[in-house]
Design a protein around this motif. Structure first.
Motif, PDB file in Angstrom:
ATOM      1  N   THR A  33       0.856  -1.278   0.358  1.00 10.41           N
ATOM      2  CA  THR A  33      -0.374   0.124   0.013  1.00 10.41           C
ATOM      3  C   THR A  33       0.090   1.005   0.084  1.00 10.41           C
ATOM      4  O   THR A  33       2.136   1.439   0.483  1.00 10.41           O
ATOM      5  CB  THR A  33      -0.901  -0.007   1.286  1.00 10.41           C
ATOM      6  OG1 THR A  33      -1.721  -1.186   1.189  1.00 10.41           O
ATOM      7  CG2 THR A  33      -2.019   1.031   1.034  1.00 10.41           C
ATOM      8  N   SER A  34       0.525   1.985  -0.936  1.00 12.29           N
ATOM      9  CA  SER A  34       1.427   3.421  -0.690  1.00 12.29           C
ATOM     10  C   SER A  34       1.196   4.059  -0.088  1.00 12.29           C
ATOM     11  O   SER A  34       0.351   4.203   0.657  1.00 12.29           O
ATOM     12  CB  SER A  34       0.681   3.958  -2.337  1.00 12.29           C
ATOM     13  OG  SER A  34      -0.135   4.582  -2.210  1.00 12.29           O
ATOM     14  N   MET A  35       2.274   5.403   0.671  1.00 12.88           N
ATOM     15  CA  MET A  35       1.670   6.104   1.591  1.00 12.88           C
ATOM     16  C   MET A  35       0.272   7.319   1.603  1.00 12.88           C
ATOM     17  O   MET A  35      -0.156   7.475   2.368  1.00 12.88           O
ATOM     18  CB  MET A  35       2.740   7.300   1.510  1.00 12.88           C
ATOM     19  CG  MET A  35       3.754   6.401   2.833  1.00 12.88           C
ATOM     20  SD  MET A  35       5.296   7.682   3.099  1.00 12.88           S
ATOM     21  CE  MET A  35       6.347   6.455   3.731  1.00 12.88           C
ATOM     22  N   ALA A  36      -0.005   7.391   0.213  1.00 16.34           N
ATOM     23  CA  ALA A  36      -0.334   7.671  -0.103  1.00 16.34           C
ATOM     24  C   ALA A  36      -1.935   7.824  -0.202  1.00 16.34           C
ATOM     25  O   ALA A  36      -2.839   8.286   0.085  1.00 16.34           O
ATOM     26  CB  ALA A  36      -0.629   8.609  -1.774  1.00 16.34           C
ATOM     27  N   ALA A  37      -1.591   6.043  -0.012  1.00 12.66           N
ATOM     28  CA  ALA A  37      -3.328   5.363   0.457  1.00 12.66           C
ATOM     29  C   ALA A  37      -3.615   5.697   1.808  1.00 12.66           C
ATOM     30  O   ALA A  37      -4.230   5.689   2.255  1.00 12.66           O
ATOM     31  CB  ALA A  37      -3.746   4.221  -0.516  1.00 12.66           C
ATOM     32  N   LEU A  38      -2.518   5.580   2.589  1.00  8.66           N
ATOM     33  CA  LEU A  38      -2.910   5.352   4.153  1.00  8.66           C
ATOM     34  C   LEU A  38      -3.259   6.534   4.756  1.00  8.66           C
ATOM     35  O   LEU A  38      -3.782   6.954   5.167  1.00  8.66           O
ATOM     36  CB  LEU A  38      -1.211   5.311   4.698  1.00  8.66           C
ATOM     37  CG  LEU A  38      -0.578   3.261   4.312  1.00  8.66           C
ATOM     38  CD1 LEU A  38       1.110   3.304   4.471  1.00  8.66           C
ATOM     39  CD2 LEU A  38      -1.648   2.519   5.060  1.00  8.66           C
ATOM     40  N   CYS A  39      -2.692   8.129   3.975  1.00  8.83           N
ATOM     41  CA  CYS A  39      -3.107   9.092   4.602  1.00  8.83           C
ATOM     42  C   CYS A  39      -4.121   9.084   4.000  1.00  8.83           C
ATOM     43  O   CYS A  39      -5.008   9.935   4.710  1.00  8.83           O
ATOM     44  CB  CYS A  39      -1.793  10.001   3.997  1.00  8.83           C
ATOM     45  SG  CYS A  39       0.055  10.548   3.769  1.00  8.83           S
ATOM     46  N   ARG A  40      -4.838   8.648   2.768  1.00 12.72           N
ATOM     47  CA  ARG A  40      -6.154   9.296   2.388  1.00 12.72           C
ATOM     48  C   ARG A  40      -6.946   8.929   3.379  1.00 12.72           C
ATOM     49  O   ARG A  40      -8.082   9.137   3.843  1.00 12.72           O
ATOM     50  CB  ARG A  40      -6.783   8.541   0.777  1.00 12.72           C
ATOM     51  CG  ARG A  40      -7.922   8.349   0.954  1.00 12.72           C
ATOM     52  CD  ARG A  40      -8.032   7.512  -0.516  1.00 12.72           C
ATOM     53  NE  ARG A  40      -7.911   6.281   0.470  1.00 12.72           N
ATOM     54  CZ  ARG A  40      -7.183   5.208  -1.056  1.00 12.72           C
ATOM     55  NH1 ARG A  40      -7.206   5.592  -2.413  1.00 12.72           N
ATOM     56  NH2 ARG A  40      -6.750   4.066  -0.542  1.00 12.72           N
ATOM     57  N   ASP A  41      -6.771   7.071   3.810  1.00 11.05           N
ATOM     58  CA  ASP A  41      -7.304   6.243   4.402  1.00 11.05           C
ATOM     59  C   ASP A  41      -7.284   6.572   6.005  1.00 11.05           C
ATOM     60  O   ASP A  41      -8.330   6.697   6.373  1.00 11.05           O
ATOM     61  CB  ASP A  41      -6.942   4.250   4.279  1.00 11.05           C
ATOM     62  CG  ASP A  41      -7.256   3.882   3.064  1.00 11.05           C
ATOM     63  OD1 ASP A  41      -7.900   4.523   2.239  1.00 11.05           O
ATOM     64  OD2 ASP A  41      -6.612   2.822   2.826  1.00 11.05           O
ATOM     65  N   TYR A  42      -6.403   7.364   6.668  1.00 10.94           N
ATOM     66  CA  TYR A  42      -6.918   7.624   7.952  1.00 10.94           C
ATOM     67  C   TYR A  42      -7.139   9.046   8.347  1.00 10.94           C
ATOM     68  O   TYR A  42      -6.676   9.823   9.673  1.00 10.94           O
ATOM     69  CB  TYR A  42      -5.184   7.259   8.513  1.00 10.94           C
ATOM     70  CG  TYR A  42      -5.238   5.414   9.221  1.00 10.94           C
ATOM     71  CD1 TYR A  42      -5.946   5.082   9.860  1.00 10.94           C
ATOM     72  CD2 TYR A  42      -4.509   4.951   7.818  1.00 10.94           C
ATOM     73  CE1 TYR A  42      -5.890   3.741   9.912  1.00 10.94           C
ATOM     74  CE2 TYR A  42      -4.993   3.611   8.000  1.00 10.94           C
ATOM     75  CZ  TYR A  42      -5.411   2.683   9.114  1.00 10.94           C
ATOM     76  OH  TYR A  42      -5.192   1.600   9.540  1.00 10.94           O
ATOM     77  N   GLY A  43      -6.717   9.864   6.904  1.00 12.40           N
ATOM     78  CA  GLY A  43      -6.838  11.743   6.787  1.00 12.40           C
ATOM     79  C   GLY A  43      -5.892  11.953   7.734  1.00 12.40           C
ATOM     80  O   GLY A  43      -5.732  13.078   8.530  1.00 12.40           O
ATOM     81  N   VAL A  44      -4.540  11.975   7.441  1.00  9.33           N
ATOM     82  CA  VAL A  44      -3.127  12.463   8.071  1.00  9.33           C
ATOM     83  C   VAL A  44      -2.547  12.611   6.930  1.00  9.33           C
ATOM     84  O   VAL A  44      -2.592  12.589   5.588  1.00  9.33           O
ATOM     85  CB  VAL A  44      -2.591  11.298   8.587  1.00  9.33           C
ATOM     86  CG1 VAL A  44      -3.531  11.038   9.835  1.00  9.33           C
ATOM     87  CG2 VAL A  44      -2.298  10.508   7.926  1.00  9.33           C
ATOM     88  N   GLY A  45      -1.976  13.390   6.944  1.00  7.15           N
ATOM     89  CA  GLY A  45      -0.739  14.523   6.250  1.00  7.15           C
ATOM     90  C   GLY A  45       0.288  13.280   6.018  1.00  7.15           C
ATOM     91  O   GLY A  45       0.972  12.568   6.300  1.00  7.15           O
ATOM     92  N   ILE A  46       1.529  13.439   4.144  1.00  7.99           N
ATOM     93  CA  ILE A  46       1.802  12.037   4.214  1.00  7.99           C
ATOM     94  C   ILE A  46       3.297  13.497   4.849  1.00  7.99           C
ATOM     95  O   ILE A  46       4.080  12.246   5.100  1.00  7.99           O
ATOM     96  CB  ILE A  46       2.347  12.370   2.846  1.00  7.99           C
ATOM     97  CG1 ILE A  46       3.257  11.485   2.513  1.00  7.99           C
ATOM     98  CG2 ILE A  46       2.438  13.733   2.298  1.00  7.99           C
ATOM     99  CD1 ILE A  46       2.754  10.746   0.761  1.00  7.99           C
ATOM    100  N   GLY A  47       3.704  14.399   5.151  1.00  9.37           N
ATOM    101  CA  GLY A  47       4.979  15.264   5.755  1.00  9.37           C
ATOM    102  C   GLY A  47       5.027  14.420   7.577  1.00  9.37           C
ATOM    103  O   GLY A  47       5.977  13.511   7.479  1.00  9.37           O
ATOM    104  N   TRP A  48       4.085  13.831   8.247  1.00  9.45           N
ATOM    105  CA  TRP A  48       3.892  13.896   9.631  1.00  9.45           C
ATOM    106  C   TRP A  48       4.071  11.835   9.154  1.00  9.45           C
ATOM    107  O   TRP A  48       4.772  11.537  10.016  1.00  9.45           O
ATOM    108  CB  TRP A  48       2.060  13.821  10.110  1.00  9.45           C
ATOM    109  CG  TRP A  48       2.156  13.228  11.443  1.00  9.45           C
ATOM    110  CD1 TRP A  48       2.404  13.741  12.341  1.00  9.45           C
ATOM    111  CD2 TRP A  48       1.344  12.061  11.736  1.00  9.45           C
ATOM    112  NE1 TRP A  48       2.127  13.062  12.919  1.00  9.45           N
ATOM    113  CE2 TRP A  48       1.437  11.708  12.807  1.00  9.45           C
ATOM    114  CE3 TRP A  48       0.806  11.078  10.992  1.00  9.45           C
ATOM    115  CZ2 TRP A  48       1.757  10.324  13.617  1.00  9.45           C
ATOM    116  CZ3 TRP A  48       0.671   9.883  11.600  1.00  9.45           C
ATOM    117  CH2 TRP A  48       0.593   9.637  12.604  1.00  9.45           C
TER     118      TRP A  48
END
Length: 210
Positions: A33-48
């Motif tokens: 799973t990409s970081m982008a998808a994880l950010c989307r699923d959990y509602g967090v920023g990619i930098g964090w």
């Protein structure tokens, strides 16, 4: 509708990621799973999220991926196809889908594809999240070539950094955080809506404090 979240919501979403550390790390390292998808699923920023992965000593996938990883990423649309076939009330829409090729936006030259399911029947909306503005532009151009299947193609919300993930939408606008309504607008049957909601709602984790 925007992606704006309050400080309390941001804190809650970050807490959900930390509470589900094992699942988050497994999705990234084992399932691809990409970081982008994880950010989307959990509602967090990619930098964090990147900083959190560093704190957890999670190795990043290198730009020059192994052949196995590249194959898994290139065939990501097949995993999406299987998941969508289980959820869609009208799985025949998959036959009209467009496989989005974002490889030219990757500096490493690694191939990556995503699956875009058109609107039709009870499916009135769709979206796909990609890694950066270059991939987003490629997706928009590919979808705009089929306006009858992908009406009103747009970015949900442009971001300041060109390297932030972008979500490309088509069809009717969907609420950002109401996963059951989103699932129904995406044309899922009721069992599919339940599965989709469970997979995308961080608050479903019983250990998270709200």
């Amino acid at each position: 509708m925007t992606n704006h979240r309050t400080k309390r919501e941001v804190s809650a979403n970050r807490a959900a990621v930390i509470a589900q550390k094992a699942a988050v790390v497994r999705r990234y390292t084992d399932e691809g799973t990409s970081m982008a998808a994880l950010c989307r699923d959990y509602g967090v920023g990619i930098g964090w999220l990147r900083g959190q992965f560093d704190a957890w000593d999670v190795p990043r996938r290198p730009r020059g991926q192994t052949a196995h990883a590249a194959v898994r990423e290139t065939s990501a649309d097949e995993g999406e196809r299987a998941a969508l076939a289980r959820r869609l009330a009208e799985p025949g829409l998959l036959e009209q889908s467009v496989v989005l090729d974002c490889s030219s936006a990757r500096g490493s030259g690694g191939g990556v594809t995503r699956l875009a399911v058109p609107v039709g029947g009870v499916r009135v909306a769709g979206e796909v999240t990609v890694g950066n503005w270059g991939e987003a532009l490629i997706v928009i151009l590919q979808l705009e070539a089929h306006p009858e299947r992908y009406p009103k193609v747009r970015q949900r919300k442009p971001l300041g950094s060109p390297w932030e993930p972008r979500t490309i939408c088509w069809g009717a606008p969907t609420p950002v955080d109401d996963w059951p309504i989103r699932g129904r607008m995406f044309g899922y049957h009721e069992a599919g809506v339940i599965e989709y909601t469970a997979a995308h709602t961080p608050s479903s984790a019983p250990t998270v404090q709200r």
